[in-house]
Design a protein around this motif. Structure first.
Motif, PDB file in Angstrom:
ATOM      1  N   GLY A 111       8.437 -82.058   5.409  1.00  0.00           N
ATOM      2  CA  GLY A 111       8.628 -80.949   6.334  1.00  0.00           C
ATOM      3  C   GLY A 111       7.435 -80.011   6.259  1.00  0.00           C
ATOM      4  N   ALA A 112       7.306 -79.157   7.271  1.00  0.00           N
ATOM      5  CA  ALA A 112       6.191 -78.206   7.286  1.00  0.00           C
ATOM      6  C   ALA A 112       6.316 -77.239   6.116  1.00  0.00           C
ATOM      7  N   LEU A 113       5.178 -76.843   5.583  1.00  0.00           N
ATOM      8  CA  LEU A 113       5.144 -75.908   4.462  1.00  0.00           C
ATOM      9  C   LEU A 113       4.051 -74.890   4.741  1.00  0.00           C
ATOM     10  N   HIS A 114       4.403 -73.602   4.660  1.00  0.00           N
ATOM     11  CA  HIS A 114       3.460 -72.530   4.969  1.00  0.00           C
ATOM     12  C   HIS A 114       3.222 -71.599   3.787  1.00  0.00           C
ATOM     13  N   TYR A 115       3.542 -72.025   2.582  1.00  0.00           N
ATOM     14  CA  TYR A 115       3.307 -71.138   1.448  1.00  0.00           C
ATOM     15  C   TYR A 115       3.040 -71.920   0.167  1.00  0.00           C
ATOM     16  N   SER A 116       2.296 -71.277  -0.699  1.00  0.00           N
ATOM     17  CA  SER A 116       2.137 -71.717  -2.075  1.00  0.00           C
ATOM     18  C   SER A 116       2.379 -70.481  -2.926  1.00  0.00           C
ATOM     19  N   LEU A 117       3.483 -70.474  -3.657  1.00  0.00           N
ATOM     20  CA  LEU A 117       3.870 -69.297  -4.432  1.00  0.00           C
ATOM     21  C   LEU A 117       2.807 -68.972  -5.465  1.00  0.00           C
ATOM     22  N   LEU A 118       2.460 -67.696  -5.555  1.00  0.00           N
ATOM     23  CA  LEU A 118       1.479 -67.231  -6.531  1.00  0.00           C
ATOM     24  C   LEU A 118       2.201 -66.573  -7.694  1.00  0.00           C
ATOM     25  N   PRO A 119       1.639 -66.635  -8.903  1.00  0.00           N
ATOM     26  CA  PRO A 119       2.312 -66.036 -10.055  1.00  0.00           C
ATOM     27  C   PRO A 119       2.378 -64.518  -9.947  1.00  0.00           C
ATOM     28  N   SER A 120       3.454 -63.956 -10.465  1.00  0.00           N
ATOM     29  CA  SER A 120       3.633 -62.510 -10.481  1.00  0.00           C
ATOM     30  C   SER A 120       3.299 -61.959 -11.852  1.00  0.00           C
ATOM     31  N   ALA A 121       3.093 -60.665 -11.898  1.00  0.00           N
ATOM     32  CA  ALA A 121       2.950 -59.993 -13.182  1.00  0.00           C
ATOM     33  C   ALA A 121       4.263 -60.139 -13.944  1.00  0.00           C
TER      34      ALA A 121
END
Length: 201
Positions: free
Chosen positions: A133-143
């Motif tokens: 399926g379409a994917l529009h994000y790559s989660l970035l690490p949080s503080a």
């Protein structure tokens, strides 16, 4: 000071709430059955909230006020503010803040990092890829700290394919576009508001 839940504890509470708690044997439902039930939940929710729904193509450049657009991927989106500058693929980092709840016949498991400042930001890199399926994000690490990163999903990221910096939307996210905990229980997610801001370098 109010305590926060870890990702694991949050998921456990959601799963127990959706299964009715306790140790009784839980019925295993097929994907077809979950999708049928979700269709009813969303239909009833839309009627209860009084939304006006319009079918969308996914290539819109303008949006009518007070219309809940239904996209081919299943997402429902009402645009409160379309924002300005569009994101650049693989370059733009987006901070998303959102408030709402999971729901079936009734609201379940509320969440809010929109007005609750004790949560760290949820941030993602805007991408365009395809993986089942379409994917529009790559989660970035949080503080380090409390986050709602476990709720980040394609349903929250998709609006950036049509909108820009400063956008504000209202969303109904079907479980197929939702976070893992929603997918595992066949539970849609309602974001009363989600706000998007481009992260400054």
């Amino acid at each position: 000071m109010r305590s926060k839940l870890s990702f694991g504890a949050f998921c456990l509470i959601v799963l127990l709430a959706l299964s009715g708690g306790g140790c009784k044997k839980r019925e295993v439902k097929s994907l077809t059955q979950l999708l049928k039930e979700e269709k009813t939940y969303i239909r009833d929710f839309i009627a209860k909230e009084g939304f006006t729904v319009k079918e969308a193509s996914g290539e819109e450049t303008t949006f009518e006020a007070n219309i809940l657009y239904h996209f081919p991927n299943g997402l429902y989106m009402q645009v409160l503010d379309a924002g300005k500058t569009r994101p650049e693929v693989n370059k733009t980092k987006v901070v998303v803040r959102f408030a709402g709840y999971m729901f079936q016949k009734e609201p379940l498991s509320p969440f809010n990092n929109l007005t609750d400042g004790s949560y760290q930001n949820t941030e993602f890199l805007y991408i365009e890829s395809y993986n089942r399926g379409a994917l529009h994000y790559s989660l970035l690490p949080s503080a380090p700290g409390y986050t709602l990163n476990s709720l980040m999903c394609e349903g929250l990221a998709f609006p950036m394919s049509l909108l820009g910096d400063g956008a504000r939307v209202r969303l109904i996210i079907p479980f197929l576009l939702g976070p893992e905990v929603a997918y595992n229980t066949g539970t849609p997610m309602y974001c009363q508001e989600a706000q998007y801001e481009f992260s400054k370098p």
